[in-house]
Design a protein around this motif. Structure first.
Motif, PDB file in Angstrom:
ATOM      1  N   UNK A  42     -48.528   1.229 -44.573  1.00 23.54           N
ATOM      2  CA  UNK A  42     -47.652   0.053 -44.670  1.00 23.54           C
ATOM      3  C   UNK A  42     -46.311   0.393 -44.784  1.00 23.54           C
ATOM      4  N   UNK A  43     -45.862  -0.661 -43.982  1.00 23.31           N
ATOM      5  CA  UNK A  43     -44.260  -0.731 -43.828  1.00 23.31           C
ATOM      6  C   UNK A  43     -43.676  -1.891 -44.608  1.00 23.31           C
ATOM      7  N   UNK A  44     -42.862  -1.854 -45.622  1.00 27.66           N
ATOM      8  CA  UNK A  44     -42.502  -2.948 -46.284  1.00 27.66           C
ATOM      9  C   UNK A  44     -41.028  -3.259 -46.822  1.00 27.66           C
ATOM     10  N   UNK A  45     -40.334  -4.051 -46.146  1.00 22.51           N
ATOM     11  CA  UNK A  45     -38.988  -4.300 -46.486  1.00 22.51           C
ATOM     12  C   UNK A  45     -38.924  -5.301 -47.916  1.00 22.51           C
ATOM     13  N   UNK A  46     -38.449  -4.635 -49.075  1.00 20.77           N
ATOM     14  CA  UNK A  46     -38.438  -5.220 -50.367  1.00 20.77           C
ATOM     15  C   UNK A  46     -37.128  -5.374 -50.779  1.00 20.77           C
ATOM     16  N   UNK A 240     -39.469   6.072 -50.054  1.00 25.83           N
ATOM     17  CA  UNK A 240     -38.550   4.979 -50.653  1.00 25.83           C
ATOM     18  C   UNK A 240     -37.149   5.289 -49.731  1.00 25.83           C
ATOM     19  N   UNK A 241     -36.304   4.118 -49.674  1.00 29.34           N
ATOM     20  CA  UNK A 241     -34.997   4.365 -49.022  1.00 29.34           C
ATOM     21  C   UNK A 241     -35.375   5.102 -47.501  1.00 29.34           C
ATOM     22  N   UNK A 455     -46.885   5.087 -46.828  1.00 29.49           N
ATOM     23  CA  UNK A 455     -46.005   3.763 -47.341  1.00 29.49           C
ATOM     24  C   UNK A 455     -44.560   4.013 -46.878  1.00 29.49           C
ATOM     25  N   UNK A 456     -43.728   3.227 -46.222  1.00 31.73           N
ATOM     26  CA  UNK A 456     -42.361   3.138 -45.775  1.00 31.73           C
ATOM     27  C   UNK A 456     -41.808   2.140 -46.453  1.00 31.73           C
ATOM     28  N   UNK A 457     -40.788   2.088 -47.289  1.00 24.96           N
ATOM     29  CA  UNK A 457     -40.197   0.843 -48.041  1.00 24.96           C
ATOM     30  C   UNK A 457     -38.869   0.914 -48.175  1.00 24.96           C
ATOM     31  N   UNK A 458     -37.986   0.140 -48.042  1.00 22.01           N
ATOM     32  CA  UNK A 458     -36.470   0.023 -48.333  1.00 22.01           C
ATOM     33  C   UNK A 458     -36.113  -1.406 -48.630  1.00 22.01           C
ATOM     34  N   UNK A 459     -34.963  -1.750 -49.010  1.00 22.19           N
ATOM     35  CA  UNK A 459     -34.557  -2.974 -49.025  1.00 22.19           C
ATOM     36  C   UNK A 459     -34.107  -3.764 -47.725  1.00 22.19           C
ATOM     37  N   UNK A 460     -33.606  -3.045 -46.910  1.00 19.45           N
ATOM     38  CA  UNK A 460     -33.442  -3.129 -45.652  1.00 19.45           C
ATOM     39  C   UNK A 460     -33.864  -2.459 -44.398  1.00 19.45           C
ATOM     40  N   UNK A 461     -34.960  -2.834 -43.729  1.00 20.92           N
ATOM     41  CA  UNK A 461     -35.571  -2.184 -42.664  1.00 20.92           C
ATOM     42  C   UNK A 461     -35.335  -3.004 -41.362  1.00 20.92           C
ATOM     43  N   UNK A 650     -27.027  -4.512 -45.897  1.00 24.64           N
ATOM     44  CA  UNK A 650     -26.712  -3.674 -46.931  1.00 24.64           C
ATOM     45  C   UNK A 650     -25.244  -3.814 -47.723  1.00 24.64           C
ATOM     46  N   UNK A 651     -24.223  -3.885 -46.943  1.00 24.52           N
ATOM     47  CA  UNK A 651     -23.017  -4.075 -47.606  1.00 24.52           C
ATOM     48  C   UNK A 651     -22.876  -5.379 -48.402  1.00 24.52           C
ATOM     49  N   UNK A 652     -23.417  -6.407 -48.076  1.00 18.50           N
ATOM     50  CA  UNK A 652     -23.432  -7.621 -48.788  1.00 18.50           C
ATOM     51  C   UNK A 652     -24.392  -7.567 -50.174  1.00 18.50           C
ATOM     52  N   UNK A 653     -25.378  -6.819 -50.058  1.00 21.23           N
ATOM     53  CA  UNK A 653     -26.413  -6.262 -51.059  1.00 21.23           C
ATOM     54  C   UNK A 653     -25.903  -5.604 -52.116  1.00 21.23           C
ATOM     55  N   UNK A 654     -24.410  -5.335 -52.107  1.00 19.86           N
ATOM     56  CA  UNK A 654     -23.802  -4.657 -53.442  1.00 19.86           C
ATOM     57  C   UNK A 654     -23.534  -5.608 -54.335  1.00 19.86           C
ATOM     58  N   UNK A 655     -23.531  -6.890 -53.997  1.00 16.06           N
ATOM     59  CA  UNK A 655     -23.178  -7.899 -55.238  1.00 16.06           C
ATOM     60  C   UNK A 655     -24.049  -8.316 -56.153  1.00 16.06           C
ATOM     61  N   UNK A 656     -25.305  -8.816 -55.583  1.00 15.29           N
ATOM     62  CA  UNK A 656     -26.460  -9.101 -56.454  1.00 15.29           C
ATOM     63  C   UNK A 656     -27.376  -7.992 -56.790  1.00 15.29           C
TER      64      UNK A 656
END
Length: 692
Positions: A42-46, A240-241, A455-461, A650-656
């Protein structure tokens, strides 16, 4: 089962309510783990805010326990490992009907070897003639430090874990007091019962969940699996990551031939050989032939190395490397240089195979001698690490030769070969490298084809909205779309954040000096000194030049990467400043564009000075570009664009960081508006409220 776990967490944690995205992720993982063997992937971008840790724990735990498999969670950062061990897993365990046992595992080299520590602390002072005065002074310091460490460990004031110390242990000292599997006497060691590493191994036997890092899992997989961690067949892996995995896997898959290291190892092998007849007298009828072969092979290694060095030093490209005119040049299969190296390399491989085989037998005999008390602990424990080092390095030479001597094939990406000049043991040495162009085959062969589930997951895949690049880099191309899921974000981006694209006259890649001046003016006008601001750069030179030209009212508040503070201490000082009601500005590069967590008012303005296009300067990256061109593709579309898309998100994701966070993002690069690809990049950013 997933719904039941979330219900129970709600009973344990006040105000906990699973988000729809969290449930979607958890149920997708749970369903994927019910598939047949070699299809449980399972590969999940979350995105940030989904709560992916509880989602993957809930989605995997039942499958792992019911099938008597160990759940192995791997992360890229120490921070996330500590969060799992100290917070997430205790909370998750308390919500289960039957609590789970979990343990954090690190490589053997992260723990002290009590036997080697004791040997160093109690070694008699050596009165060698001609010994360098600096080396003698360092040896005395190391012995004194070893005595202190031994006392602390003996009195249980230190657990033997390198990471649990507040003081910094010198790498050279740590090398002398830690060990690897080949240098370890195991149950025969006099310190076995109290050994920090074996205490951990005993804990692991009863653990249902193991927390590790990508490097440890990849090292274990590289050695065939099951050395430190359970065999892949007995494990359900969660990465994770996971966006870090392809790069780390490439580092593990590549090997190198280091001349100085190999000369030193051959010397060690020779000195061990002189001790063997007396140490292993109880096996003397077995090793006569072995000793005669080794006495032939060890000098032959030196002569093959000298032959290789002569060939290399007569080459113009190598002279350029040695004189530092170029760094990391590639060398090509069928080139005159590689053709000249082939026969000496094949000869060296033949000797390395023999030496590796014989020293493996010597290690086995020493361990047997210790077990049967035919060999004193003092002699055996001193000899084994040296034998292990020889075994290790010659095993590594065999792996290197496997890559270096493999002919290029038309139908698959070729191995990459290159040279570098490196500092090793106080000497400059030429190093030959060889590695696969992609980690895809390594990951598929050693993990995906063997593991019980993954399972492979990260905020940005995804890059440019597609999993394609991650899928190819990780060797996941044989898995269909049903194995991939992009979970929507729980954030309301258009309400929580604005994306500001100020009018910029100059392009950073074409009019750099003018653009730099423009950045200085923009920063002076858009930064609020009472606010928490993160300014991201792609170049240290630009960052420092911009900093020097800013007004003092700003520089007084700026913490700049590479100054006196480490990134971790920069973040801590930034937090103290904001909590004290003062403004703070961080000037940082890549290290601050991902993995930095500054929720709430700790970061309310993120400024990206330039689109973070990757610079493909490493030999493997250059080879990959050439391969794409040869196959009729475009490196910009296939590599650069997906990579910059991921980095920008990823860079924009530092804000929220939380659903209650608000703030603004400013990007000082007009290519987002003036170039076709810029508009594509904008389309794949979250739905921020755009202001131009």
């Amino acid at each position: 089962m997933v719904a039941t776990i979330f219900e129970r967490i709600g009973q344990v944690v006040a105000d906990f309510k699973p988000r729809p995205q969290q449930q979607q992720m958890s149920e997708f993982i749970a369903a994927s783990m019910q598939k047949k063997a070699q299809q449980r992937v399972a590969v999940v971008e979350a995105p940030t805010g989904v709560g992916k840790t509880l989602a993957y724990l809930s989605g995997t735990i039942e499958t792992a326990i019911n099938n008597k498999k160990v759940l192995v969670i791997s992360t890229a950062t120490v921070n996330l490992q500590q969060q799992l061990i100290q917070k997430d897993l205790p909370l998750f365990s308390s919500a289960l009907e039957h609590p789970i046992r979990f343990v954090q595992v690190k490589g053997r080299r992260r723990y002290v070897c009590p036997s080697k520590l004791s040997q160093l602390a109690t070694a008699p002072e050596q009165q060698e003639l001609g010994i360098d005065i600096d080396d003698k002074y360092k040896r005395v310091l190391h012995m004194a430090h070893a005595k202190q460490l031994l006392s602390e460990w003996d009195q249980e004031r230190w657990d033997g874990d390198r990471d649990s110390r507040s003081d910094k242990l010198e790498a050279e000292l740590w090398q002398q007091i830690s060990t690897d599997s080949e240098g370890c006497a195991g149950k025969s060691c006099s310190f076995y019962l109290r050994c920090p590493y074996y205490k951990l191994r005993r804990e692991m036997l009863s653990a249902q969940v193991i927390v590790a890092n990508h490097d440890l899992i990849l090292s274990d997989a590289d050695l065939g699996g099951g050395l430190v961690l359970p065999n892949p067949e007995e494990a359900l892996f969660v990465f994770d990551e996971a966006h870090n995995l392809p790069r780390k896997a490439l580092d593990h898959a590549a090997k190198a031939l280091n001349f100085v290291q190999l000369y030193q190892t051959t010397e060690t092998a020779d000195s061990v050989l002189k001790k063997i007849p007396s140490a292993l007298a109880f096996r003397q009828h077995d090793f006569g032939y072995m000793l005669s072969e080794l006495r032939r092979d060890l000098p032959a290694v030196i002569s093959h190395l000298q032959q290789l060095e002569m060939i290399l030093q007569s080459d113009g490209l190598v002279q350029d490397v040695l004189e530092k005119r170029i760094s990391e040049p590639r060398i090509f299969w069928n080139s005159p240089l590689v053709n000249a190296l082939l026969i000496p390399c094949q000869n060296l491989l033949q000797r390395a195979n023999n030496i590796y085989k014989h020293y493996s037998v010597l290690a086995k005999w020493i361990k047997e001698g210790l077990e049967k008390t035919q060999l004193s602990n003092k002699v055996g424990e001193a000899l084994l690490p040296q034998v292990g080092t020889v075994q290790n390095i010659f095993g590594y030479v065999i792996d290197f030769m496997g890559l270096f001597l493999e002919p290029d094939q038309e139908d698959r990406p070729p191995n990459v070969r290159w040279l570098s000049l490196e500092q090793f043991a106080k000497q400059q040495t030429l190093v030959i490298h060889a590695g696969p162009m992609t980690a895809a085959y390594f990951l598929d062969r050693s993990l995906w084809a063997r593991a019980y589930g993954v399972v492979l997951t990260s905020a940005t895949l995804r890059g440019m909205g597609l999993f394609h690049r991650f899928r190819m880099d990780c060797g996941l191309h044989r898995f269909s779309e049903q194995h991939f899921l992009a979970v929507p974000s729980p954030f309301n981006y258009s309400d929580q954040a604005t994306l500001n694209l100020p009018h910029m006259q100059f392009l950073p890649n074409e009019q750099q000096q003018q653009w730099r001046q423009e950045v200085v003016k923009q920063l002076a006008s858009i930064i609020d000194v009472d606010e928490a601001t993160l300014v991201l750069f792609t170049s240290r030179e630009v960052m420092e030049a911009v900093y020097r030209q800013l007004p003092q009212r700003l520089t007084a508040k700026i913490l700049i990467q590479g100054d006196t503070l480490s990134p971790k201490n920069m973040v801590q000082r930034h937090i103290r400043q904001i909590e004290a009601g003062k403004g703070s500005i961080i000037f940082g590069m890549d290290r601050f564009a991902e993995g930095i967590d500054l929720p709430g008012n700790l970061c309310t303005h993120v400024i990206i000075t330039k689109l973070p296009f990757p610079v493909f300067t490493r030999p493997i990256e250059q080879a990959k570009q050439e391969w794409i061109i040869r196959k009729g593709g475009q490196p910009f579309t296939a590599l650069s664009l997906p990579a910059v898309s991921v980095k920008l998100i990823q860079a924009c994701g530092r804000l929220l960081r939380k659903e209650t966070d608000t703030g603004r993002i400013t990007i000082l690069d007009r290519r987002l508006l003036s170039k076709g690809y810029g508009k594509q990049l904008l389309q794949h950013l979250p739905d921020y409220r755009l202001q131009q």
